[in-house]
Design a protein around this motif. Structure first.
Motif, PDB file in Angstrom:
ATOM      1  N   LEU A 183       7.735   7.232  -2.086  1.00 51.25           N
ATOM      2  CA  LEU A 183       6.915   6.105  -1.610  1.00 51.25           C
ATOM      3  C   LEU A 183       6.590   5.109  -2.721  1.00 51.25           C
ATOM      4  O   LEU A 183       6.558   3.899  -2.493  1.00 51.25           O
ATOM      5  CB  LEU A 183       5.624   6.631  -0.966  1.00 51.25           C
ATOM      6  CG  LEU A 183       5.832   7.489   0.295  1.00 51.25           C
ATOM      7  CD1 LEU A 183       4.483   7.783   0.976  1.00 51.25           C
ATOM      8  CD2 LEU A 183       6.772   6.821   1.297  1.00 51.25           C
ATOM      9  N   GLY A 184       6.413   5.621  -3.944  1.00 52.85           N
ATOM     10  CA  GLY A 184       6.180   4.714  -5.070  1.00 52.85           C
ATOM     11  C   GLY A 184       7.380   3.814  -5.294  1.00 52.85           C
ATOM     12  O   GLY A 184       7.243   2.599  -5.488  1.00 52.85           O
ATOM     13  N   ALA A 185       8.575   4.401  -5.216  1.00 52.33           N
ATOM     14  CA  ALA A 185       9.807   3.610  -5.420  1.00 52.33           C
ATOM     15  C   ALA A 185       9.992   2.589  -4.297  1.00 52.33           C
ATOM     16  O   ALA A 185      10.333   1.423  -4.545  1.00 52.33           O
ATOM     17  CB  ALA A 185      11.014   4.547  -5.479  1.00 52.33           C
ATOM     18  N   THR A 194       1.929   6.451   8.949  1.00 48.36           N
ATOM     19  CA  THR A 194       2.689   7.425   8.160  1.00 48.36           C
ATOM     20  C   THR A 194       2.306   8.836   8.594  1.00 48.36           C
ATOM     21  O   THR A 194       1.128   9.115   8.850  1.00 48.36           O
ATOM     22  CB  THR A 194       2.444   7.257   6.638  1.00 48.36           C
ATOM     23  OG1 THR A 194       3.243   8.214   5.914  1.00 48.36           O
ATOM     24  CG2 THR A 194       0.974   7.453   6.267  1.00 48.36           C
ATOM     25  N   GLU A 195       3.315   9.707   8.669  1.00 44.56           N
ATOM     26  CA  GLU A 195       3.040  11.076   9.137  1.00 44.56           C
ATOM     27  C   GLU A 195       2.302  11.900   8.078  1.00 44.56           C
ATOM     28  O   GLU A 195       1.586  12.846   8.391  1.00 44.56           O
ATOM     29  CB  GLU A 195       4.360  11.766   9.518  1.00 44.56           C
ATOM     30  CG  GLU A 195       4.928  11.226  10.825  1.00 44.56           C
ATOM     31  CD  GLU A 195       6.403  11.581  11.000  1.00 44.56           C
ATOM     32  OE1 GLU A 195       6.947  11.310  12.078  1.00 44.56           O
ATOM     33  OE2 GLU A 195       7.021  12.118  10.044  1.00 44.56           O
ATOM     34  N   TYR A 196       2.561  11.534   6.812  1.00 40.68           N
ATOM     35  CA  TYR A 196       1.899  12.277   5.730  1.00 40.68           C
ATOM     36  C   TYR A 196       1.365  11.321   4.667  1.00 40.68           C
ATOM     37  O   TYR A 196       1.980  10.278   4.408  1.00 40.68           O
ATOM     38  CB  TYR A 196       2.882  13.259   5.056  1.00 40.68           C
ATOM     39  CG  TYR A 196       3.327  14.363   5.974  1.00 40.68           C
ATOM     40  CD1 TYR A 196       4.576  14.326   6.582  1.00 40.68           C
ATOM     41  CD2 TYR A 196       2.476  15.426   6.280  1.00 40.68           C
ATOM     42  CE1 TYR A 196       4.982  15.324   7.451  1.00 40.68           C
ATOM     43  CE2 TYR A 196       2.879  16.436   7.159  1.00 40.68           C
ATOM     44  CZ  TYR A 196       4.126  16.373   7.734  1.00 40.68           C
ATOM     45  OH  TYR A 196       4.518  17.353   8.607  1.00 40.68           O
ATOM     46  N   THR A 197       0.296  11.697   4.048  1.00 35.09           N
ATOM     47  CA  THR A 197      -0.212  10.942   2.895  1.00 35.09           C
ATOM     48  C   THR A 197      -0.068  11.834   1.658  1.00 35.09           C
ATOM     49  O   THR A 197      -0.058  13.077   1.758  1.00 35.09           O
ATOM     50  CB  THR A 197      -1.700  10.569   3.083  1.00 35.09           C
ATOM     51  OG1 THR A 197      -2.477  11.772   3.246  1.00 35.09           O
ATOM     52  CG2 THR A 197      -1.891   9.678   4.311  1.00 35.09           C
ATOM     53  N   GLY A 220       5.483   4.402   4.095  1.00 31.38           N
ATOM     54  CA  GLY A 220       5.118   5.690   4.683  1.00 31.38           C
ATOM     55  C   GLY A 220       6.341   6.507   4.995  1.00 31.38           C
ATOM     56  O   GLY A 220       7.468   6.131   4.647  1.00 31.38           O
ATOM     57  N   ILE A 221       6.100   7.636   5.667  1.00 33.69           N
ATOM     58  CA  ILE A 221       7.185   8.540   6.029  1.00 33.69           C
ATOM     59  C   ILE A 221       7.118   8.777   7.536  1.00 33.69           C
ATOM     60  O   ILE A 221       6.031   8.987   8.081  1.00 33.69           O
ATOM     61  CB  ILE A 221       7.076   9.866   5.232  1.00 33.69           C
ATOM     62  CG1 ILE A 221       8.387  10.636   5.235  1.00 33.69           C
ATOM     63  CG2 ILE A 221       5.914  10.709   5.664  1.00 33.69           C
ATOM     64  CD1 ILE A 221       9.270  10.263   4.041  1.00 33.69           C
ATOM     65  N   LYS A 222       8.250   8.651   8.205  1.00 36.46           N
ATOM     66  CA  LYS A 222       8.295   8.872   9.662  1.00 36.46           C
ATOM     67  C   LYS A 222       9.631   9.533   9.971  1.00 36.46           C
ATOM     68  O   LYS A 222      10.671   9.042   9.529  1.00 36.46           O
ATOM     69  CB  LYS A 222       8.163   7.520  10.376  1.00 36.46           C
ATOM     70  CG  LYS A 222       7.876   7.628  11.857  1.00 36.46           C
ATOM     71  CD  LYS A 222       7.188   6.357  12.387  1.00 36.46           C
ATOM     72  CE  LYS A 222       5.760   6.629  12.786  1.00 36.46           C
ATOM     73  NZ  LYS A 222       5.028   5.427  13.214  1.00 36.46           N
ATOM     74  N   GLY A 262       0.815  -1.217   0.000  1.00 39.94           N
ATOM     75  CA  GLY A 262       0.000   0.000   0.000  1.00 39.94           C
ATOM     76  C   GLY A 262       0.842   1.258   0.000  1.00 39.94           C
ATOM     77  O   GLY A 262       1.840   1.362   0.718  1.00 39.94           O
ATOM     78  N   VAL A 263       0.423   2.216  -0.842  1.00 40.89           N
ATOM     79  CA  VAL A 263       1.039   3.552  -0.876  1.00 40.89           C
ATOM     80  C   VAL A 263      -0.035   4.544  -0.460  1.00 40.89           C
ATOM     81  O   VAL A 263      -1.130   4.547  -1.042  1.00 40.89           O
ATOM     82  CB  VAL A 263       1.539   3.897  -2.299  1.00 40.89           C
ATOM     83  CG1 VAL A 263       2.064   5.348  -2.356  1.00 40.89           C
ATOM     84  CG2 VAL A 263       2.630   2.917  -2.730  1.00 40.89           C
ATOM     85  N   PRO A 264       0.205   5.379   0.564  1.00 38.62           N
ATOM     86  CA  PRO A 264      -0.855   6.242   1.128  1.00 38.62           C
ATOM     87  C   PRO A 264      -1.207   7.419   0.222  1.00 38.62           C
ATOM     88  O   PRO A 264      -0.552   8.464   0.247  1.00 38.62           O
ATOM     89  CB  PRO A 264      -0.254   6.728   2.445  1.00 38.62           C
ATOM     90  CG  PRO A 264       1.218   6.715   2.217  1.00 38.62           C
ATOM     91  CD  PRO A 264       1.482   5.581   1.275  1.00 38.62           C
ATOM     92  N   GLY A 265      -2.258   7.237  -0.585  1.00 35.72           N
ATOM     93  CA  GLY A 265      -2.682   8.297  -1.514  1.00 35.72           C
ATOM     94  C   GLY A 265      -4.067   8.781  -1.135  1.00 35.72           C
ATOM     95  O   GLY A 265      -5.072   8.157  -1.471  1.00 35.72           O
ATOM     96  N   THR A 266      -4.132   9.839  -0.358  1.00 38.28           N
ATOM     97  CA  THR A 266      -5.414  10.444   0.026  1.00 38.28           C
ATOM     98  C   THR A 266      -5.139  11.831   0.602  1.00 38.28           C
ATOM     99  O   THR A 266      -4.116  12.044   1.238  1.00 38.28           O
ATOM    100  CB  THR A 266      -6.161   9.607   1.104  1.00 38.28           C
ATOM    101  OG1 THR A 266      -7.308  10.342   1.559  1.00 38.28           O
ATOM    102  CG2 THR A 266      -5.281   9.269   2.295  1.00 38.28           C
ATOM    103  N   ILE A 267      -6.067  12.756   0.362  1.00 38.70           N
ATOM    104  CA  ILE A 267      -5.844  14.112   0.910  1.00 38.70           C
ATOM    105  C   ILE A 267      -6.123  14.146   2.408  1.00 38.70           C
ATOM    106  O   ILE A 267      -5.762  15.083   3.090  1.00 38.70           O
ATOM    107  CB  ILE A 267      -6.744  15.157   0.201  1.00 38.70           C
ATOM    108  CG1 ILE A 267      -8.229  14.892   0.481  1.00 38.70           C
ATOM    109  CG2 ILE A 267      -6.425  15.258  -1.278  1.00 38.70           C
ATOM    110  CD1 ILE A 267      -9.140  16.045   0.058  1.00 38.70           C
TER     111      ILE A 267
END
Ligand code: ADP
Ligand code: F6P
Length: 319
Positions: free
Chosen positions: A267-269, A133-136, A285-287, A121-126
């Protein structure tokens, strides 16, 4: 793996194209082909896909939306449709899937993984509401769209000395409202994560008027109530007249910000790396500025927590 697929699902978000581009380029760099599945899980069930080569993802990094289209596909929740899609993938030689979407799409990715078809899963949502993950991808662009809109609203609010209620998206999460409230200097912010006190909101507006404020900006997350409902309450309870602006789907569009383009790329990579390592059932995700991957199941067992220190700060700075 020699062939994988990618799809975008659920609410689209700016930066999804950057993520798609990164999936294709990273996979091709490692000699792996990528099939693009159109229309999310709907296309997955029907096996609707095209080969994505290096050129097919050229000129999209700056474009909002998703070149693969998206869908909300309730029937995919049924096992038989998940198995039907898996058979279509196997027939096409597809060995794994990158799912770019929100928490609902993650649930679908987990179901497929449990059925032996590895997904990442890649977090894609506004909404910025995915635990772990800290950001999507899309949150930053949506935030900037909201504050640009509020800055415009503030011009007319000043001219006519009118108070405005601005209703923003976020489904059940208050991050867009919270961050926009601070960034745009709103007088009050209502989010699902914190109970609101209408008397406190009224008192805050009155205090502002008493010290010469000519208008107030109140941001309400759609998960709390609609802007018109809040306007009705303020009118009935305190005869406070407001105008309402519902930002709606403009928050979902626009050219992705630099932050969302870079986040989509990273995140895609990473998703391709994890998939090629044979580790399905993961989310990326990003942390603390680091790209990470974690168990997809964590995205449901945990609950996304809005940073309530921003909520407190927003109240302090808008006295
Ligand atoms: P988002 O991914 O943005 O949260 P949705 O909640 O609409 O958007 O989910 C997108 C799609 O994911 C749904 O339309 C459905 O196809 C699939 N999905 C959602 N929940 C589940 C589930 N529990 N099991 C299987 N698939 C699901
Ligand atoms: O999940 C993203 C989102 O934009 C939410 O913020 C919003 O509540 C929802 O999608 C709107 O869904 P739709 O585009 O299907 O009306």
């Amino acid at each position: 793996m020699k062939k994988i697929a990618v799809l975008t699902s659920g609410g689209d978000s700016p930066g999804m194209n950057a993520a798609i581009r990164a999936v294709v380029r990273k996979a091709n760099f490692h000699g792996v082909e990528v099939m693009g599945i159109n229309h999310g899980y709907e296309g997955f069930i029907e096996g609707r896909m095209d080969l994505l080569d290096l050129g097919s993802v050229g000129g999209i990094i700056q474009r909002g939306g998703t070149k693969l289209f998206s869908s909300r596909c309730p029937q995919f929740k049924e096992d038989k449709y998940q198995y039907q899609g898996i058979e279509k993938m196997k027939a096409a030689g597809v060995e794994g899937l990158v799912v770019i979407g929100g928490d609902g799409s993650y649930r679908g990715a987990l179901e497929l993984t449990k059925k032996g078809f590895p997904c990442v899963g890649v977090p894609g949502t506004i909404d910025n509401d995915i635990p772990g993950t800290e950001y999507t991808i899309g949150f930053d662009t949506a935030l900037n769209t909201v504050i640009e809109s509020i800055d415009k609203i503030r011009d007319t609010a000043t001219s006519h000395e009118n108070s405005f209620i601005v209703e923003v998206m976020g489904r059940d999460a208050g991050d867009i409202a919270l961050w926009a409230g601070l960034a745009a200097g709103a007088e009050s912010v209502l989010i699902p994560e914190e109970a609101y006190d209408i008397d406190e909101i009224i008192a805050r507006i009155r205090r502002g008027e008493a010290r010469g404020k000519k208008h107030s900006i109140i941001i309400v997350a759609e998960g709390v109530m609609s802007g018109s409902e809040l306007a009705k309450i303020l009118k009935e309870k305190a005869n406070i007249i407001t105008r309402v602006s519902v930002l709606g789907h403009i928050q979902r569009g626009g050219s992705p910000s630099a932050r969302d383009r870079v986040l989509g790329g990273r995140l895609g990579a990473k998703a391709v790396e994890v998939l090629l390592e044979g580790r399905g059932g993961r989310a990326v995700g990003i942390k603390n500025h680091q790209v990470i991957d974690y168990d997809l199941e964590e995205a449901f067992t945990q609950k996304h927590k809005a940073d309530l220190s921003l909520y407190t700060l927003s109240k302090e700075l808008s006295i």
